[in-house]
Write an enzyme that holds these catalytic residues in place. Structure first.
Site, PDB file in Angstrom:
ATOM      1  N   PRO A  11     -65.111  50.294  43.737  1.00  0.00           N
ATOM      2  CA  PRO A  11     -65.764  50.927  44.557  1.00  0.00           C
ATOM      3  C   PRO A  11     -64.760  51.588  44.941  1.00  0.00           C
ATOM      4  O   PRO A  11     -63.455  51.276  44.704  1.00  0.00           O
ATOM      5  CB  PRO A  11     -66.197  50.268  45.948  1.00  0.00           C
ATOM      6  CG  PRO A  11     -66.278  48.937  45.444  1.00  0.00           C
ATOM      7  CD  PRO A  11     -65.317  48.513  43.733  1.00  0.00           C
ATOM      8  N   ASN A  12     -64.561  53.488  45.353  1.00  0.00           N
ATOM      9  CA  ASN A  12     -63.904  53.830  46.323  1.00  0.00           C
ATOM     10  C   ASN A  12     -62.517  54.735  44.771  1.00  0.00           C
ATOM     11  O   ASN A  12     -62.728  55.432  45.265  1.00  0.00           O
ATOM     12  CB  ASN A  12     -63.333  53.297  47.275  1.00  0.00           C
ATOM     13  CG  ASN A  12     -63.678  53.096  48.312  1.00  0.00           C
ATOM     14  OD1 ASN A  12     -65.467  54.067  48.558  1.00  0.00           O
ATOM     15  ND2 ASN A  12     -63.644  51.955  48.881  1.00  0.00           N
ATOM     16  N   ARG A  19     -58.119  59.934  48.319  1.00  0.00           N
ATOM     17  CA  ARG A  19     -58.069  58.508  49.337  1.00  0.00           C
ATOM     18  C   ARG A  19     -56.760  58.408  49.486  1.00  0.00           C
ATOM     19  O   ARG A  19     -56.260  58.105  48.839  1.00  0.00           O
ATOM     20  CB  ARG A  19     -59.314  57.871  48.741  1.00  0.00           C
ATOM     21  CG  ARG A  19     -58.930  56.614  49.429  1.00  0.00           C
ATOM     22  CD  ARG A  19     -59.784  55.691  48.197  1.00  0.00           C
ATOM     23  NE  ARG A  19     -60.020  53.734  49.118  1.00  0.00           N
ATOM     24  CZ  ARG A  19     -59.635  53.310  48.156  1.00  0.00           C
ATOM     25  NH1 ARG A  19     -59.713  52.211  47.324  1.00  0.00           N
ATOM     26  NH2 ARG A  19     -59.394  51.400  48.389  1.00  0.00           N
ATOM     27  N   TYR A  24     -52.134  55.952  46.129  1.00  0.00           N
ATOM     28  CA  TYR A  24     -52.804  56.047  45.780  1.00  0.00           C
ATOM     29  C   TYR A  24     -52.362  57.238  44.383  1.00  0.00           C
ATOM     30  O   TYR A  24     -52.925  57.716  43.154  1.00  0.00           O
ATOM     31  CB  TYR A  24     -54.556  56.187  44.891  1.00  0.00           C
ATOM     32  CG  TYR A  24     -54.739  55.020  45.443  1.00  0.00           C
ATOM     33  CD1 TYR A  24     -54.945  53.485  45.461  1.00  0.00           C
ATOM     34  CD2 TYR A  24     -55.317  54.960  47.172  1.00  0.00           C
ATOM     35  CE1 TYR A  24     -55.418  51.947  45.505  1.00  0.00           C
ATOM     36  CE2 TYR A  24     -55.990  53.436  47.433  1.00  0.00           C
ATOM     37  CZ  TYR A  24     -56.170  52.939  47.070  1.00  0.00           C
ATOM     38  OH  TYR A  24     -56.640  50.808  47.628  1.00  0.00           O
ATOM     39  N   ASN A  75     -60.125  47.914  36.346  1.00  0.00           N
ATOM     40  CA  ASN A  75     -59.786  47.512  38.417  1.00  0.00           C
ATOM     41  C   ASN A  75     -60.876  47.698  38.938  1.00  0.00           C
ATOM     42  O   ASN A  75     -62.044  48.518  39.306  1.00  0.00           O
ATOM     43  CB  ASN A  75     -59.336  49.551  38.357  1.00  0.00           C
ATOM     44  CG  ASN A  75     -58.532  49.240  39.343  1.00  0.00           C
ATOM     45  OD1 ASN A  75     -59.128  48.785  40.631  1.00  0.00           O
ATOM     46  ND2 ASN A  75     -57.757  50.312  39.806  1.00  0.00           N
ATOM     47  N   ALA A  78     -62.236  47.286  45.227  1.00  0.00           N
ATOM     48  CA  ALA A  78     -62.053  46.272  46.226  1.00  0.00           C
ATOM     49  C   ALA A  78     -63.224  45.148  45.664  1.00  0.00           C
ATOM     50  O   ALA A  78     -62.860  43.509  46.912  1.00  0.00           O
ATOM     51  CB  ALA A  78     -63.146  46.620  47.359  1.00  0.00           C
ATOM     52  N   HIS A  81     -61.007  41.209  45.430  1.00  0.00           N
ATOM     53  CA  HIS A  81     -60.695  39.815  46.653  1.00  0.00           C
ATOM     54  C   HIS A  81     -61.351  38.754  46.618  1.00  0.00           C
ATOM     55  O   HIS A  81     -61.884  38.092  47.400  1.00  0.00           O
ATOM     56  CB  HIS A  81     -59.714  40.316  47.766  1.00  0.00           C
ATOM     57  CG  HIS A  81     -59.250  41.794  47.303  1.00  0.00           C
ATOM     58  ND1 HIS A  81     -58.106  41.216  46.820  1.00  0.00           N
ATOM     59  CD2 HIS A  81     -59.518  43.142  47.097  1.00  0.00           C
ATOM     60  CE1 HIS A  81     -57.369  42.204  46.720  1.00  0.00           C
ATOM     61  NE2 HIS A  81     -57.903  43.398  46.946  1.00  0.00           N
ATOM     62  N   ASP A  88     -67.887  35.899  37.585  1.00  0.00           N
ATOM     63  CA  ASP A  88     -68.441  35.051  36.716  1.00  0.00           C
ATOM     64  C   ASP A  88     -68.828  36.180  35.894  1.00  0.00           C
ATOM     65  O   ASP A  88     -69.068  35.193  34.503  1.00  0.00           O
ATOM     66  CB  ASP A  88     -69.837  34.510  38.120  1.00  0.00           C
ATOM     67  CG  ASP A  88     -69.257  33.489  38.610  1.00  0.00           C
ATOM     68  OD1 ASP A  88     -68.151  32.803  38.934  1.00  0.00           O
ATOM     69  OD2 ASP A  88     -70.397  32.946  39.841  1.00  0.00           O
ATOM     70  N   GLU A  99     -57.132  43.454  33.739  1.00  0.00           N
ATOM     71  CA  GLU A  99     -56.906  43.584  35.060  1.00  0.00           C
ATOM     72  C   GLU A  99     -56.440  44.532  35.678  1.00  0.00           C
ATOM     73  O   GLU A  99     -54.824  44.170  35.194  1.00  0.00           O
ATOM     74  CB  GLU A  99     -56.973  42.405  36.136  1.00  0.00           C
ATOM     75  CG  GLU A  99     -57.614  43.471  38.041  1.00  0.00           C
ATOM     76  CD  GLU A  99     -56.771  41.740  38.966  1.00  0.00           C
ATOM     77  OE1 GLU A  99     -56.815  41.854  39.543  1.00  0.00           O
ATOM     78  OE2 GLU A  99     -56.605  40.637  37.917  1.00  0.00           O
ATOM     79  N   HIS A 101     -54.152  47.779  38.365  1.00  0.00           N
ATOM     80  CA  HIS A 101     -54.336  48.324  39.568  1.00  0.00           C
ATOM     81  C   HIS A 101     -53.077  49.666  39.862  1.00  0.00           C
ATOM     82  O   HIS A 101     -52.138  49.203  39.445  1.00  0.00           O
ATOM     83  CB  HIS A 101     -53.817  47.497  40.655  1.00  0.00           C
ATOM     84  CG  HIS A 101     -55.515  46.296  40.984  1.00  0.00           C
ATOM     85  ND1 HIS A 101     -56.134  46.471  41.210  1.00  0.00           N
ATOM     86  CD2 HIS A 101     -54.747  44.320  40.514  1.00  0.00           C
ATOM     87  CE1 HIS A 101     -56.712  44.204  41.025  1.00  0.00           C
ATOM     88  NE2 HIS A 101     -56.444  44.062  40.780  1.00  0.00           N
ATOM     89  N   ILE A 102     -53.848  50.332  40.560  1.00  0.00           N
ATOM     90  CA  ILE A 102     -52.584  51.946  40.533  1.00  0.00           C
ATOM     91  C   ILE A 102     -51.645  51.098  41.467  1.00  0.00           C
ATOM     92  O   ILE A 102     -50.578  51.205  41.398  1.00  0.00           O
ATOM     93  CB  ILE A 102     -53.393  52.442  41.539  1.00  0.00           C
ATOM     94  CG1 ILE A 102     -54.200  52.841  39.667  1.00  0.00           C
ATOM     95  CG2 ILE A 102     -52.437  53.429  41.693  1.00  0.00           C
ATOM     96  CD1 ILE A 102     -55.276  54.047  40.768  1.00  0.00           C
ATOM     97  N   SER A 103     -52.102  50.674  42.889  1.00  0.00           N
ATOM     98  CA  SER A 103     -50.843  50.049  43.401  1.00  0.00           C
ATOM     99  C   SER A 103     -50.911  48.186  43.252  1.00  0.00           C
ATOM    100  O   SER A 103     -51.484  47.783  42.476  1.00  0.00           O
ATOM    101  CB  SER A 103     -51.474  50.177  45.402  1.00  0.00           C
ATOM    102  OG  SER A 103     -52.488  49.468  45.559  1.00  0.00           O
ATOM    103  N   ARG A 108     -49.262  44.369  49.443  1.00  0.00           N
ATOM    104  CA  ARG A 108     -50.221  44.765  50.800  1.00  0.00           C
ATOM    105  C   ARG A 108     -50.495  44.503  51.819  1.00  0.00           C
ATOM    106  O   ARG A 108     -49.979  42.811  51.603  1.00  0.00           O
ATOM    107  CB  ARG A 108     -51.327  46.063  50.182  1.00  0.00           C
ATOM    108  CG  ARG A 108     -50.194  47.425  49.278  1.00  0.00           C
ATOM    109  CD  ARG A 108     -51.472  47.509  48.182  1.00  0.00           C
ATOM    110  NE  ARG A 108     -52.547  48.691  49.494  1.00  0.00           N
ATOM    111  CZ  ARG A 108     -53.288  49.019  49.739  1.00  0.00           C
ATOM    112  NH1 ARG A 108     -53.913  49.293  47.963  1.00  0.00           N
ATOM    113  NH2 ARG A 108     -54.202  49.461  50.509  1.00  0.00           N
ATOM    114  N   ARG A 112     -55.733  41.264  50.350  1.00  0.00           N
ATOM    115  CA  ARG A 112     -55.455  41.954  49.028  1.00  0.00           C
ATOM    116  C   ARG A 112     -54.702  40.923  48.019  1.00  0.00           C
ATOM    117  O   ARG A 112     -54.564  41.623  46.408  1.00  0.00           O
ATOM    118  CB  ARG A 112     -54.867  42.787  48.864  1.00  0.00           C
ATOM    119  CG  ARG A 112     -55.386  44.163  49.843  1.00  0.00           C
ATOM    120  CD  ARG A 112     -54.850  45.847  49.482  1.00  0.00           C
ATOM    121  NE  ARG A 112     -55.733  46.912  50.357  1.00  0.00           N
ATOM    122  CZ  ARG A 112     -56.581  47.052  50.606  1.00  0.00           C
ATOM    123  NH1 ARG A 112     -57.364  46.808  49.350  1.00  0.00           N
ATOM    124  NH2 ARG A 112     -56.658  47.829  51.796  1.00  0.00           N
TER     125      ARG A 112
END
Length: 152
Positions: A11-12, A19, A24, A75, A78, A81, A88, A99, A101-103, A108, A112
Site C-alpha cells: 500500500p501507498n 508521498r 521516500y 516491499n 504497512a 508490521h 502465512d 523483503e 524497504h526504501i527507508s 523510524r 515500524r
C-alpha cells in the site's frame, strides 16, 4: 528455477514521488518500475513489477509466486508490521524471497520496528532508497545462480 522474478509492492507505494518525499525521495513508482526492469535486464532476469493497496490481491500474487516457484522481491509497506495473512502466505514460498524497504524501518517510529514477514524471508534489505531494490534483485540473481550450480 525460472529467471522470472516478481517485484511486489504494497500500500501507498503507487504514490511514490508525492508521498513524504523527505522519507521516500522524489522518484515515482514508474521510475522504480523502470529501475527494476533495467536491473533485471542487466542480471538476465525477467522482472514483473506490481503494486497494490489491497491485501487480498497481494496475497493472491504471493500464492501465484509459490505455485510457479517464482522468486519475489517484496516491499510489503504497512503490511510489514501487522499482516499475518501475508506472513502465512509468504511462509508457503518455494523460491527466494527478499523483503525490501526504501527507508530504514528500524530508524523510524517504534511501530515500524517489527516485521511479521522477516522471519519467513530469505533476507531483508532496507534503508538504501531505490538502491534497496537493485541490491535485492542482485541477491535474487545470485541465489538463482547458486541453485543452478547445485543442480548441475
Amino acid at each position: 528455477m525460472s529467471n522470472r522474478v516478481l517485484v511486489l509492492n504494497g500500500p501507498n507505494l503507487g504514490r511514490l514521488g508525492t508521498r513524504e518525499p523527505d522519507v521516500y525521495g522524489s522518484a515515482t513508482f514508474d521510475d522504480l518500475a523502470a529501475l527494476c526492469r533495467e536491473t533485471g535486464r542487466r542480471l538476465n532476469l525477467h522482472v514483473e513489477v506490481r503494486q497494490t493497496d489491497d491485501e487480498a490481491e497481494l496475497i493472491r500474487w504471493v500464492h501465484e509466486a509459490a505455485d510457479e516457484r517464482l522468486p519475489v522481491v517484496l516491499n510489503p509497506a504497512a503490511f510489514t508490521h501487522y499482516s499475518y495473512g501475508l506472513r502465512d502466505a509468504l511462509a508457503q514460498r518455494t523460491a527466494p524471497l527478499v523483503e525490501v524497504h526504501i527507508s530504514n524501518p528500524a530508524a523510524r517510529e517504534e511501530f515500524r520496528h517489527t516485521s511479521v514477514v522477516a522471519g519467513v524471508a530469505t533476507g531483508t534489505i532496507a534503508g538504501f532508497g531505490m538502491l534497496s531494490y537493485v541490491l535485492a534483485l542482485q541477491a535474487v540473481a545470485e541465489l538463482i545462480a547458486q541453485d543452478a550450480a547445485k543442480a548441475s
